[in-house]
Design an enzyme around this catalytic site. Structure first.
Site, short mmCIF file in Angstrom:
data_model
loop_
_atom_site.label_atom_id
_atom_site.label_comp_id
_atom_site.label_asym_id
_atom_site.label_seq_id
_atom_site.Cartn_x
_atom_site.Cartn_y
_atom_site.Cartn_z
N TYR A 5 3.55 35.52 30.06
CA TYR A 5 2.49 34.98 29.19
C TYR A 5 2.25 35.92 28.01
CZ TYR A 5 -2.36 34.46 27.61
OH TYR A 5 -3.48 34.37 26.85
N PRO A 65 -7.29 38.15 18.12
CA PRO A 65 -7.84 37.47 19.29
C PRO A 65 -6.74 37.19 20.32
CG PRO A 65 -7.67 35.96 17.43
CD PRO A 65 -7.36 37.32 16.90
N SER A 122 -11.33 36.56 21.25
CA SER A 122 -10.84 35.20 21.52
C SER A 122 -11.89 34.37 22.24
CB SER A 122 -9.59 35.28 22.38
OG SER A 122 -9.27 34.01 22.91
N TYR A 153 -11.70 28.38 19.07
CA TYR A 153 -10.82 27.20 19.13
C TYR A 153 -11.71 25.97 19.13
CZ TYR A 153 -6.45 29.61 20.40
OH TYR A 153 -5.33 30.37 20.39
N THR A 176 -8.91 29.48 14.22
CA THR A 176 -7.45 29.50 14.31
C THR A 176 -6.93 28.09 14.06
OG1 THR A 176 -7.48 31.36 15.82
CG2 THR A 176 -5.51 29.97 15.87
N LYS A 179 -7.21 31.57 10.38
CA LYS A 179 -6.07 32.29 10.98
C LYS A 179 -4.95 31.31 11.31
CE LYS A 179 -4.87 35.16 14.98
NZ LYS A 179 -4.14 34.26 15.89
N HIS A 228 0.97 32.92 14.99
CA HIS A 228 0.50 33.06 16.38
C HIS A 228 1.46 33.94 17.19
CE1 HIS A 228 -2.89 30.92 18.48
NE2 HIS A 228 -2.33 31.47 19.52
#
Ligand SMILES: Cc1cc2nc3c(=O)[nH]c(=O)nc-3n(C[C@H](O)[C@H](O)[C@H](O)COP(=O)(O)O)c2cc1C
Length: 370
Positions: free
Chosen positions: A26, A79, A108, A131, A157, A222, A246
């Protein structure tokens, strides 16, 4: 002892030892063929320095300000979601490191603990990355919480219109969400129903205007990857254009961010501050980005490897090493302040290594991390 880490290679190796395979994938992987991920590194590798000699470099100053905040080096903590799978304190460990070392932290919306707990973990300026995964009422509630907790800026983002396909974690059937549910209570998660990567498929510029007006905070966008969108962002009054793909985790087969930077700097023309992330792993990377016009850089993977190695202190150590490398690079390039670095110190060249997420560390081919 984190002081024992003499290079960031050792930090990464310690993180690898500490983390289970799913969390490692991840952290370290990208989307699909990982072409964008590799191009982030390749774009740095294709730039060379043009050093100037016989400059008095006895006194090197790596400091700057970003959005009015003092930065010891121009490296923001990007983040990063689900930091609790790297270190038990999660996002609180990262913000403590930012406070101790002296850089800005962007928190984040999909990490543990809650945004209020992260805000309370250290008395440093923080920005919140949101988000957009709920309706307007939800967005209003989130912005009220973000402001009440004292965040000094808002980052939206915009490269996550849909969650991407990240083959490493798809194949291993691992998800941060599953891991998170096993270890924490759902109520403390910032984004109800949220998932790492977010899903903002209906968000357009109009929504950005509404959110920016509602928040009334310094505003970052972003995930900008073209001069066209950078220009639009400036026209919509954003304070920060964040050049990012990203970390190669969203659209595959994009350009490396350093390939986009110069055109975006031209389009912005000083009307907003510029952050660049994607492949920042060495002090020389930071210097190249600053020389080509970024006001600051940001780190996601290196930050996370630091946390995985030894929590707050692992990340502080990773930043110290980055700082040492930056001082060396500035000295040998012949610049004493970040403001001295300019495009005249950079030229295009061929890469000498096969780019991948470990290729900044010469004796660490991807297949042989330990
Ligand atoms: C494990 C991980 C989780 C991430 N989570 C988020 C996130 O929650 N929000 C976000 O805007 N970007 C997220 N990103 C992207 C980073 O903010 C940043 O753009 C990227 O990591 C920079 O590239 P680098 O990893 O090569 O430094 C994440 C990146 C990583 C590595």
């Amino acid at each position: 002892m984190t002081q024992d880490f003499v290079t960031n290679q050792e930090v990464i190796q310690a993180a690898h030892r500490n983390m289970d395979a799913g969390a490692w994938d991840y952290l370290s992987g990208g989307s699909e063929s990982e072409t964008t991920l590799r191009r982030n590194r390749l774009a740095f590798d294709r730039l060379a320095f043009r050093p100037r000699i016989l400059v008095d470099v006895s006194d090197i100053d790596t400091t700057s300000t970003f959005l009015g905040h003092a930065m010891r080096i121009p490296v923001i903590l990007a983040p990063v979601g689900s930091q609790q799978v790297f270190t038990p304190e999660g996002g609180a460990a990262a913000t403590k490191a930012a406070a101790e070392f002296g850089v800005l932290d962007v928190v984040s919306s999909v990490t543990e603990p809650s945004l209020e707990d992260i805000a309370a973990a250290a008395d440093n300026p923080k920005i919140f990355q949101l988000y957009l995964t709920g309706d307007w009422v939800w967005t209003e509630e989130m912005i009220a919480r973000i402001k009440a907790a004292g965040y000094e800026g808002l980052c939206i983002t915009v490269d996550t219109a849909r969650p991407s396909r990240r083959d490493r974690t798809i194949l291993s059937r691992w998800s941060p969400r599953a891991n998170f549910q096993a270890t924490t209570t759902r109520t403390s998660y910032q984004v109800s129903g949220g998932r790492t990567g977010g899903n903002a498929s209906t968000v357009t510029w109009e929504m950005i205007d509404r959110i920016k007006d509602l928040a009334g905070l310094p505003f970052m966008l972003k995930g900008i990857a073209t001069p066209e969108d950078a220009k639009l962002a400036v026209e919509h009054g954003v304070d920060v254009v964040w050049v990012s793909n990203h970390g190669g985790r969203q659209l595959d087969h994009g350009l490396g961010t350093m390939e986009m930077l110069e055109e975006i700097v031209d389009a912005v023309a000083g009307r907003a501050e510029i952050v660049l992330d994607g492949g920042i792993q060495r002090g020389s990377d930071v210097l190249k980005a600053i020389a080509l016009g970024a006001n600051a850089t940001a780190t996601g993977k290196l930050q996370s490897w630091g946390l995985g190695a030894a929590g707050t202190q692992g990340l502080v150590r990773a930043l110290e090493i980055l700082e040492d490398e930056l001082i060396v690079a500035m000295s040998l390039l012949g610049v004493t302040t970040l403001g001295d670095a300019s495009p005249s110190y950079i030229t295009k060249t061929d890469a000498v290594t096969q780019a991948h997420e470990m290729s900044s560390w010469i004796n660490m081919p991807e297949s042989r991390i330990l």
